[in-house]
Design a protein around this motif. Structure first.
Motif, short mmCIF file in Angstrom:
data_model
loop_
_atom_site.label_atom_id
_atom_site.label_comp_id
_atom_site.label_asym_id
_atom_site.label_seq_id
_atom_site.Cartn_x
_atom_site.Cartn_y
_atom_site.Cartn_z
N PRO A 62 -27.20 -22.49 11.53
CA PRO A 62 -27.70 -21.82 10.29
C PRO A 62 -26.69 -20.95 9.73
O PRO A 62 -26.57 -20.67 8.51
CB PRO A 62 -28.97 -21.31 10.41
N ARG A 63 -26.13 -20.06 10.28
CA ARG A 63 -25.13 -18.97 9.94
C ARG A 63 -23.81 -19.85 9.30
O ARG A 63 -23.45 -19.28 8.42
CB ARG A 63 -24.79 -18.08 11.21
N ASN A 64 -23.40 -20.74 10.12
CA ASN A 64 -22.20 -21.26 9.57
C ASN A 64 -22.38 -22.30 8.44
O ASN A 64 -21.57 -22.36 7.52
CB ASN A 64 -21.50 -21.95 10.71
N LYS A 65 -23.49 -22.76 8.25
CA LYS A 65 -23.85 -23.45 6.96
C LYS A 65 -24.12 -22.53 6.07
O LYS A 65 -23.27 -23.09 4.72
CB LYS A 65 -25.24 -24.28 7.25
N GLU A 66 -24.57 -21.23 5.99
CA GLU A 66 -24.61 -20.27 4.82
C GLU A 66 -23.12 -19.89 4.54
O GLU A 66 -22.88 -19.83 3.36
CB GLU A 66 -25.57 -19.22 5.52
N SER A 67 -22.59 -19.66 5.59
CA SER A 67 -20.93 -19.49 5.35
C SER A 67 -20.14 -20.35 4.58
O SER A 67 -19.67 -19.87 3.39
CB SER A 67 -20.20 -19.18 6.55
N TRP B 259 -17.70 -14.54 2.17
CA TRP B 259 -18.11 -15.92 2.60
C TRP B 259 -18.83 -16.04 4.26
O TRP B 259 -19.43 -16.74 4.55
CB TRP B 259 -17.28 -17.00 2.21
N VAL C 86 -20.86 -14.77 6.71
CA VAL C 86 -22.02 -14.26 7.15
C VAL C 86 -21.98 -13.09 8.44
O VAL C 86 -21.50 -13.49 9.52
CB VAL C 86 -22.96 -15.15 7.50
N ASP D 20 -21.53 -22.48 2.52
CA ASP D 20 -22.21 -22.48 1.24
C ASP D 20 -21.84 -21.41 0.23
O ASP D 20 -21.29 -21.43 -0.80
CB ASP D 20 -23.75 -22.44 1.32
N ARG D 21 -21.47 -20.28 0.86
CA ARG D 21 -20.69 -19.22 0.26
C ARG D 21 -19.39 -19.43 -0.01
O ARG D 21 -18.72 -19.24 -1.14
CB ARG D 21 -20.85 -17.70 1.10
#
Length: 147
Positions: A128-133, A28, A30, A135-136
């Motif tokens: 953006p990196r933490n949003k993707e993290s 999770w 990134v 989401d994962r």
């Protein structure tokens, strides 16, 4: 601090269970690419995840340490990445309705060159990196937790 938030349709305890599994970190977070070891005390304060970041064969090895933990409500981490510095991360979990948890992730550079970057510049990279993290993280929680 740069903050992002997500709502996950699962109880806070289910979300914290994934955070408490140090071996799931690369699934999770990134940028994390390999777990070398997880202290058996994880996620107790002082416990570490020994990880690598980056693409193979350019891996950089370092650690993430627990600064504070209040299961299932919060987890504070210091993620280090030699030679670039370190970041402080605060994860806060709050059940906003029955079976729905808001997860807020706040991060700021705390050591090294990154701490000299103005907050808007840090946010351009971290948001953006933490949003993707998150989401994962939600995907992992939902994969493990079923009503």
């Amino acid at each position: 601090m740069t903050e992002v938030e997500i709502r996950i349709p699962a109880p806070a305890s289910a979300v914290f269970d994934v955070l408490a599994d140090g071996w799931s970190y690369t699934n999770w977070v990134v940028g994390a690419s390999h777990i070398r070891d997880v202290d058996s005390e994880w996620p107790a304060p002082g416990a570490r995840i020994h990880h690598s970041v980056g693409p193979w064969p350019l891996l950089i090895s370092d650690t993430t340490v627990v600064l504070a933990a209040d299961p299932p409500h919060s987890l504070d981490l210091e993620a280090r990445l030699w030679p670039f510095g370190a970041a402080t991360i605060h994860l806060e979990l709050a059940e906003v309705e029955d079976g729905v948890t808001a997860v807020r992730m706040a991060e700021c550079a705390s050591a090294g060159l990154g701490r000299f970057a103005p907050e808007p510049a840090q946010a351009l990279l971290l948001r953006p990196r933490n949003k993707e993290s998150l989401d994962r993280l939600a995907d992992l929680v939902l994969g493990k937790y079923r009503d």
